[in-house]
Design an enzyme around this catalytic site. Structure first.
Site, PDB file in Angstrom:
ATOM      1  N   ARG A   1       4.584  -1.058  -6.374  1.00  0.00           N
ATOM      2  CA  ARG A   1       4.290  -2.482  -6.279  1.00  0.00           C
ATOM      3  C   ARG A   1       4.246  -3.159  -7.655  1.00  0.00           C
ATOM      4  O   ARG A   1       4.640  -4.302  -7.817  1.00  0.00           O
ATOM      5  CB  ARG A   1       2.962  -2.717  -5.553  1.00  0.00           C
ATOM      6  CG  ARG A   1       2.677  -4.207  -5.363  1.00  0.00           C
ATOM      7  CD  ARG A   1       1.571  -4.510  -4.387  1.00  0.00           C
ATOM      8  NE  ARG A   1       1.429  -5.946  -4.230  1.00  0.00           N
ATOM      9  CZ  ARG A   1       2.190  -6.700  -3.463  1.00  0.00           C
ATOM     10  NH1 ARG A   1       3.156  -6.145  -2.761  1.00  0.00           N
ATOM     11  NH2 ARG A   1       2.010  -8.002  -3.383  1.00  0.00           N
TER      12      ARG A   1
ATOM     13  N   LYS B   1      -6.223  -0.032 -14.896  1.00  0.00           N
ATOM     14  CA  LYS B   1      -4.925   0.122 -14.230  1.00  0.00           C
ATOM     15  C   LYS B   1      -4.208  -1.209 -14.063  1.00  0.00           C
ATOM     16  O   LYS B   1      -3.038  -1.356 -14.414  1.00  0.00           O
ATOM     17  CB  LYS B   1      -5.134   0.782 -12.866  1.00  0.00           C
ATOM     18  CG  LYS B   1      -3.927   0.709 -11.910  1.00  0.00           C
ATOM     19  CD  LYS B   1      -4.264   1.276 -10.559  1.00  0.00           C
ATOM     20  CE  LYS B   1      -3.099   1.154  -9.577  1.00  0.00           C
ATOM     21  NZ  LYS B   1      -2.972  -0.208  -9.021  1.00  0.00           N
ATOM     22  N   ASN B   2      -4.901  -2.204 -13.506  1.00  0.00           N
ATOM     23  CA  ASN B   2      -4.226  -3.464 -13.192  1.00  0.00           C
ATOM     24  C   ASN B   2      -3.797  -4.202 -14.455  1.00  0.00           C
ATOM     25  O   ASN B   2      -2.751  -4.857 -14.467  1.00  0.00           O
ATOM     26  CB  ASN B   2      -5.139  -4.343 -12.331  1.00  0.00           C
ATOM     27  CG  ASN B   2      -5.330  -3.782 -10.937  1.00  0.00           C
ATOM     28  OD1 ASN B   2      -4.507  -3.000 -10.452  1.00  0.00           O
ATOM     29  ND2 ASN B   2      -6.422  -4.142 -10.278  1.00  0.00           N
TER      30      ASN B   2
ATOM     31  N   ASP C   1     -11.243  -4.727  -4.246  1.00  0.00           N
ATOM     32  CA  ASP C   1     -11.011  -3.309  -4.501  1.00  0.00           C
ATOM     33  C   ASP C   1     -12.284  -2.472  -4.440  1.00  0.00           C
ATOM     34  O   ASP C   1     -12.201  -1.240  -4.393  1.00  0.00           O
ATOM     35  CB  ASP C   1     -10.359  -3.118  -5.875  1.00  0.00           C
ATOM     36  CG  ASP C   1      -8.891  -3.501  -5.870  1.00  0.00           C
ATOM     37  OD1 ASP C   1      -8.322  -3.636  -4.777  1.00  0.00           O
ATOM     38  OD2 ASP C   1      -8.304  -3.661  -6.954  1.00  0.00           O
TER      39      ASP C   1
ATOM     40  N   ASP D   1      -0.125   0.225  -1.733  1.00  0.00           N
ATOM     41  CA  ASP D   1      -1.084   0.543  -0.680  1.00  0.00           C
ATOM     42  C   ASP D   1      -0.669  -0.045   0.658  1.00  0.00           C
ATOM     43  O   ASP D   1      -0.116  -1.154   0.722  1.00  0.00           O
ATOM     44  CB  ASP D   1      -2.467  -0.029  -1.036  1.00  0.00           C
ATOM     45  CG  ASP D   1      -3.116   0.716  -2.195  1.00  0.00           C
ATOM     46  OD1 ASP D   1      -2.859   1.915  -2.323  1.00  0.00           O
ATOM     47  OD2 ASP D   1      -3.852   0.085  -2.951  1.00  0.00           O
TER      48      ASP D   1
END
Length: 440
Positions: free
Chosen positions: A96, A22-23, A325, A120
């Site tokens: 974000r 994802k990142n 995380d 988040d």
């Protein structure tokens, strides 16, 4: 608002493959704005945050074609009028990852607009590192109070199209998104940019490798000292995302808590850093087999202690330290270990508050302050009990799901859109291993 109904106590077995990271996806998708040529990216996960960013790029005029999990992006006709609109600003405020559009837009177009980004709710997540880096490169900021946005534009210089000028900078923190943003802006700045105290996560390395394929000149990749020689234009490239290390860690936690032998396929072990060892410190057996991980069923797992006999402490840190995380998942795993663990969450002041839900489920946890919690493991002598709860963020959400899968009875987790932001089709993938999860 959707929810998960989880019937706890079912053992998981079989194979599961992690999604694309994802990142990394959020970074490299934004990097496609740096060129008018086609950029092909493979292994893109079908998750909410990534899909929202792809839609945002489409809204500003990027041509996008999709074939399964491969996307082709071409940003040859950007709608600069939409970039200045309230609609664009509103969409950015909900995601974000949109903050990483600033660097590419500044580099190629010489201007960008940014609102306070969403994401988040885990405490203060400042953007100073991004802004200070852009200022070092020569960008200027203008606040528009009535719209709650900043306009960012490059200083006018005749010697370069976008007005950015390479320089030396020492980042005030090793911010991953800040480093990614500054790298992308510097690729097309005039002269040489040196970034010290740069984040060096595998996903930053992947971004740098893709940019080099596109014609950027970056040295020091994998270290905290990057040197970027600016170029005038970048061209197309083809790139494949790494497997998501956070998902790999989440699956290790699931297999430890309620597994009957689980194999995690194609993990890219060399890019996991100390994640497997963090679980091993809790006593979890993590076996390596080629590029796979196998987690056997364990009746008990016993927490290590330090060499001097003091209580085990797990703390997050910038890469190659332990990613923040995964602390939520590690906390859940520790609830059924034999022994006690002190967890120290240094980066975000609200991320440990989810432990109240675990305490309601019967976990023995002492929340010392917003950054520290002590977990006293049950050694599987007392099972967690099913509960009703809400997912506060992506990582706490997956941790609560793991807790519910191992619990006695039925649990209900609401606000699962948070989980969907980071985990692709998670209930179907886990049900294939033997879980009982229903989306309602």
């Amino acid at each position: 608002m959707a929810s998960f109904r989880i019937e706890g106590g079912h053992l998981l077995s079989g194979e599961i493959r992690p999604q694309g990271a994802k990142n990394e996806a959020l970074q490299v998708i934004c990097a496609t704005l740096l060129t008018s040529d086609e950029v092909t990216i493979h292994n893109i996960p079908n998750i909410r945050d990534v899909n929202n960013l792809i839609q945002l790029l489409s809204d500003i005029g990027v041509k996008i074609t999709k074939r399964e999990n491969t996307y082709v992006f071409q940003a040859d006709a950007l709608n600069m009028a939409f970039l200045a609109s309230d609609e664009f600003v509103e969409k950015c405020a909900q995601l974000r990852g949109s903050v990483m559009m600033i660097g590419p837009l500044l580099a190629r177009m010489g201007k960008a607009v940014i609102a306070k980004p969403g994401g988040d709710k885990i405490g203060r997540r400042r953007l100073d590192t991004h802004f200070l880096g852009f200022q070092k490169l020569g960008a200027k900021f203008r606040q528009i109070p009535d719209r709650n946005v900043y306009e960012i534009f490059a200083k006018s210089q005749k010697s370069t199209a976008n007005g950015l000028k390479g320089t030396y900078m020492l980042l005030d923190e090793a911010s991953v998104t800040g480093t990614a943003n500054i790298i992308m802006a510097a690729t097309m700045a005039e002269g040489t940019t040196t970034i010290y105290n740069a984040a060096c996560e595998p996903y930053i390395q992947q971004l740098c490798h893709m940019l080099c394929q596109m014609g950027a000149k970056i040295s020091g990749i994998g270290s905290n000292l990057l040197t970027i020689e600016g170029v005038k234009t970048l061209h197309g490239a083809e790139h494949t995302l790494l497997p998501d290390m956070i998902e790999v860690g989440s699956f290790i936690g699931m297999a430890a808590m309620c597994g009957d032998g689980v194999r995690i396929k194609d993990c890219s072990l060399k890019d996991l850093g100390i994640i497997p060892d963090a679980f091993r410190r809790l006593g979890v057996k993590v076996e390596e087999d080629g590029d796979d991980l196998f987690i056997p069923r364990q009746k008990h797992y016993v927490v290590d202690s330090f060499m001097d006999g003091t209580i085990m402490t797990l703390a997050d840190a910038p890469w190659p330290g332990l990613t923040p995380d995964l602390l939520s998942v590690l906390i859940v795993v520790a609830t059924q270990a034999r022994g006690s663990v002190l967890f120290h969450q240094k980066m975000f002041e609200s991320r440990l508050f989810f432990v109240d839900r675990l305490i309601d489920m019967g976990a023995q946890i002492i929340l010392c302050d917003p950054h520290r919690a002590v977990v006293v493991g049950h050694d599987r002598q007392r099972q967690l009990r099913g509960s009703r709860m809400s997912s506060p963020d992506i990582r706490a959400g997956i941790a609560l799901l793991i807790a519910a899968m191992s619990a006695n009875g039925t649990s209900l987790i609401s606000n699962i859109e948070q989980i969907d932001r980071g985990y692709e089709n998670i209930e179907h993938r886990l049900n294939a291993l033997g879980a009982k999860i229903e989306r309602i």
